[in-house]
Every structure is written in C-alpha cells, then in structure tokens.
Design a protein around this motif. Sequence first.
Motif, short mmCIF file in Angstrom:
data_model
loop_
_atom_site.label_atom_id
_atom_site.label_comp_id
_atom_site.label_asym_id
_atom_site.label_seq_id
_atom_site.Cartn_x
_atom_site.Cartn_y
_atom_site.Cartn_z
N TYR A 41 0.83 -1.20 0.00
CA TYR A 41 0.00 0.00 0.00
C TYR A 41 0.87 1.25 0.00
CZ TYR A 41 -4.05 -2.84 1.38
OH TYR A 41 -5.06 -3.77 1.42
N ASN A 42 0.36 2.30 -0.67
CA ASN A 42 0.97 3.61 -0.54
C ASN A 42 0.35 4.24 0.71
OD1 ASN A 42 1.13 6.54 -0.69
ND2 ASN A 42 1.85 6.29 -2.79
N THR A 43 1.18 4.56 1.71
CA THR A 43 0.64 5.04 2.99
C THR A 43 0.06 6.46 2.89
OG1 THR A 43 2.87 5.71 3.63
CG2 THR A 43 2.10 3.58 4.46
N ASP A 44 0.46 7.21 1.86
CA ASP A 44 -0.11 8.56 1.68
C ASP A 44 -1.51 8.49 1.08
OD1 ASP A 44 2.12 9.70 2.72
OD2 ASP A 44 2.91 10.48 0.84
N THR A 45 -1.65 7.72 0.01
CA THR A 45 -2.93 7.68 -0.70
C THR A 45 -3.84 6.55 -0.18
OG1 THR A 45 -2.07 6.16 -2.38
CG2 THR A 45 -1.83 8.52 -2.82
N GLU A 46 -3.26 5.61 0.56
CA GLU A 46 -3.98 4.42 1.07
C GLU A 46 -4.47 3.53 -0.06
OE1 GLU A 46 -6.92 5.51 3.99
OE2 GLU A 46 -5.50 6.66 5.17
N VAL A 47 -3.81 3.64 -1.22
CA VAL A 47 -4.20 2.82 -2.39
C VAL A 47 -3.36 1.54 -2.44
CG1 VAL A 47 -4.14 2.73 -4.94
CG2 VAL A 47 -5.07 4.73 -3.78
N LEU A 48 -4.03 0.45 -2.75
CA LEU A 48 -3.34 -0.84 -2.92
C LEU A 48 -2.51 -0.79 -4.20
CD1 LEU A 48 -3.11 -3.95 -2.08
CD2 LEU A 48 -4.94 -4.31 -3.71
N LEU A 49 -1.20 -1.00 -4.08
CA LEU A 49 -0.31 -0.96 -5.25
C LEU A 49 -0.09 -2.35 -5.83
CD1 LEU A 49 2.44 1.42 -3.81
CD2 LEU A 49 0.47 2.04 -5.21
N ARG A 50 -0.09 -3.35 -4.95
CA ARG A 50 0.17 -4.71 -5.44
C ARG A 50 -0.49 -5.74 -4.52
NH1 ARG A 50 6.18 -5.74 -6.13
NH2 ARG A 50 5.94 -5.15 -8.29
N ARG A 51 -1.02 -6.79 -5.15
CA ARG A 51 -1.50 -7.95 -4.40
C ARG A 51 -1.00 -9.18 -5.15
NH1 ARG A 51 -7.22 -7.53 -4.07
NH2 ARG A 51 -7.06 -6.59 -2.00
N ALA A 52 -0.32 -10.05 -4.43
CA ALA A 52 0.23 -11.25 -5.08
C ALA A 52 -0.02 -12.47 -4.19
CB ALA A 52 1.73 -11.08 -5.33
N TRP A 53 -0.20 -13.61 -4.84
CA TRP A 53 -0.46 -14.87 -4.15
C TRP A 53 0.69 -15.83 -4.37
CZ3 TRP A 53 -4.89 -15.68 -1.24
CH2 TRP A 53 -5.90 -14.71 -1.37
N LYS A 54 1.05 -16.55 -3.31
CA LYS A 54 2.11 -17.56 -3.42
C LYS A 54 1.52 -18.80 -4.07
CE LYS A 54 6.35 -18.84 -1.90
NZ LYS A 54 6.72 -18.70 -0.51
N VAL A 55 2.11 -19.21 -5.18
CA VAL A 55 1.66 -20.41 -5.88
C VAL A 55 2.68 -21.51 -5.65
CG1 VAL A 55 1.00 -21.37 -8.12
CG2 VAL A 55 0.53 -18.97 -7.62
N LYS A 56 2.21 -22.61 -5.13
CA LYS A 56 3.12 -23.72 -4.80
C LYS A 56 3.81 -24.25 -6.05
CE LYS A 56 2.17 -24.84 -0.31
NZ LYS A 56 1.71 -23.54 0.14
N GLY A 57 5.10 -24.59 -5.94
CA GLY A 57 5.84 -25.18 -7.06
C GLY A 57 5.31 -26.56 -7.38
N LYS A 58 5.34 -26.91 -8.66
CA LYS A 58 4.80 -28.21 -9.08
C LYS A 58 5.50 -29.39 -8.39
CE LYS A 58 2.78 -27.15 -13.55
NZ LYS A 58 3.26 -25.91 -14.12
N LEU A 59 6.80 -29.23 -8.13
CA LEU A 59 7.55 -30.33 -7.52
C LEU A 59 7.76 -30.09 -6.02
CD1 LEU A 59 10.17 -30.68 -10.39
CD2 LEU A 59 8.20 -32.15 -9.99
N GLY A 60 6.85 -29.30 -5.45
CA GLY A 60 6.97 -29.04 -4.02
C GLY A 60 8.06 -28.06 -3.68
N GLY A 61 8.52 -27.30 -4.69
CA GLY A 61 9.58 -26.31 -4.45
C GLY A 61 9.02 -25.06 -3.80
N GLU A 62 9.80 -24.01 -3.84
CA GLU A 62 9.44 -22.76 -3.17
C GLU A 62 8.19 -22.12 -3.78
OE1 GLU A 62 9.40 -19.63 -0.57
OE2 GLU A 62 10.29 -21.63 -0.42
N GLY A 63 8.02 -22.27 -5.09
CA GLY A 63 6.85 -21.68 -5.75
C GLY A 63 7.09 -20.23 -6.13
N LYS A 64 6.16 -19.67 -6.93
CA LYS A 64 6.31 -18.30 -7.40
C LYS A 64 5.17 -17.44 -6.87
CE LYS A 64 9.19 -18.81 -11.34
NZ LYS A 64 9.69 -18.03 -12.46
N TRP A 65 5.32 -16.14 -7.06
CA TRP A 65 4.27 -15.21 -6.69
C TRP A 65 3.47 -14.84 -7.93
CZ3 TRP A 65 3.05 -14.00 -1.74
CH2 TRP A 65 3.96 -14.37 -0.75
#
Length: 204
Positions: A41-65
Amino acid sequence: MFKNTIWYKSLMGAEKSCLKEDKIKKVHYKFEDGREMVEEYNTDTEVLLRRAWKVKGKLGGEGKWEVEVGDPIPDATPNTETAEIIESQDQPILTRRNTRVNLEWRIRNLPYPLETYSISANNDEKCIIVRTTNKKYFKKLQVPEIARLGQPLEQANIQSTHQFNTLIIMYKKPQQLLDMDKEWFEELKKVKPIKDVPNDCKAQ
C-alpha cells in the motif's frame, strides 16, 4: 455488508505481519487454509499498489508469486536471453492497477482505435469481456474484488480510453468496495511493523 463476506472474515482470521519502507507498507498474510498473500500500500494515498499470491511449485519447491494487482514482481534471476525476446514481442501485455475510485486494466500493444473494442460485463462468467470487431483480440478480465463481495458486475461502471497503443479499462468501485478498502486500511494500522527484516521478506 462486506464484513459478512467469506473474504473479509478470512482477512481478519489471517496471520499478518508488515514492513514499512518509505511510503510503502507491505503486508504478508498467512491464511488458515495455508495460502499466502502479499499486499503493498501507498501510505499517503492508502491505495493498494500490489497484491500477489504464493503459488506452490509443481515439484513441491518454493513456488512463485502470482500477481493479482500491480506490476509483475521482478524475477530475482532473470534470464537475459529470454528477457530480450520478451521485450521485442508485440503481443498485448495486460497489467492491473488500482486507484482510489477505480479498478483499472491496461492492455499495451493494442493499436486499434477505441471504437474497435467491445467491453462488456458478463455476470454468467463473472468477468469483463474485451473483444475487437476485427477479431484480432479477445480477453476475459477477472474482477476478483467484486466476486469476493458477491456483487454483480454493472455495465454502467465500465469506462475505457485508448492512447499510445494502450487500451485502458476502468471499473468504478461500488460503494461497498470503497467502504471495505477504507475499513481494511484502518484495520492494517493495528498490525505493527517488524523491526528486523528477514532476508526472504526483502526479496518480495
């Protein structure tokens, strides 16, 4: 009322931690079902700048956002060969933005004039459908913010402009979403920022 939605209740029930860097507030959520989400969030405007979800790696790895709102998260180890190929493509590139009053999509590399596009709210498929009269482009835009509130999409809330080969589609936030945005930012003020930043948080 947004407080009765599964989405709001899951946000309230999630384990939350946050970091503050300059005017950016980063919040990490761990939901009861094991999913992870990061918001900025931008603390001045209170606007959401980014939302990302953790996606599990196919082989049980760290995964991506997987980014829902905002610019893509830069890859920590970009492959220079493929990066050059990606840059030179003329394929349409879609990004999602938020403003205080609108949900916004920008589709770059679309050279056709504004009258070429048909942009319609489709409640059967819970999305906004973009198509061109010349049949060169077709896209379904998901609107998770509205779906989470259990509200229908309103055609009257859609506006669009076209400039610099970019089609900009704006969806006016309904009052319920505006109320929830405001309420949630107040709720996040209760989450105390972490002083010592673990290395894995800096990378996000």
